[in-house]
Design an enzyme around this catalytic site. Sequence first.
Site, PDB file in Angstrom:
ATOM      1  N   HIS A   1      75.780  44.757  55.039  1.00 12.63           N
ATOM      2  CA  HIS A   1      74.127  44.984  55.796  1.00 12.63           C
ATOM      3  C   HIS A   1      73.858  45.861  56.885  1.00 12.63           C
ATOM      4  CE1 HIS A   1      73.211  41.509  52.240  1.00 12.63           C
ATOM      5  NE2 HIS A   1      72.295  42.143  52.547  1.00 12.63           N
TER       6      HIS A   1
ATOM      7  N   TRP B   1      73.603  46.901  43.941  1.00  9.29           N
ATOM      8  CA  TRP B   1      73.383  46.459  44.814  1.00  9.29           C
ATOM      9  C   TRP B   1      74.289  44.688  44.748  1.00  9.29           C
ATOM     10  CZ3 TRP B   1      73.875  46.696  49.784  1.00  9.29           C
ATOM     11  CH2 TRP B   1      73.989  46.129  50.525  1.00  9.29           C
TER      12      TRP B   1
END
Length: 104
Positions: A22, A76
């Site tokens: 992230h 993702w």
Amino acid sequence: MQRLAFRMKLNEGQKEAYKERHDKLWPELKQLLKENGVSDYSIFLDEETNMLFAFQKVSGKGGSQDLAKNDIVKKWWDFMADIMEVHPDNSPVSVPLEELFYME
């Protein structure tokens, strides 16, 4: 502007991998979220349970969870599938949370 919250589950021992991924959030994914009205997106971890708590502000009717058909989002999900609880299509197991209190 609406506020949305949901929880997900991180696999045991994957805190650092989750944070690292992230910290390097793909620019195209960040742009997609912003273009779809997602802002102030935060994710917190309860280390005792490995539960992730996500919060986001959304302008419009949908949030990040409504972008399931987008190829960037699917990519993702595939990238994150090895470190968190997911469905067979690699989408995160995500449970919406009801807001019971808000102080402005």
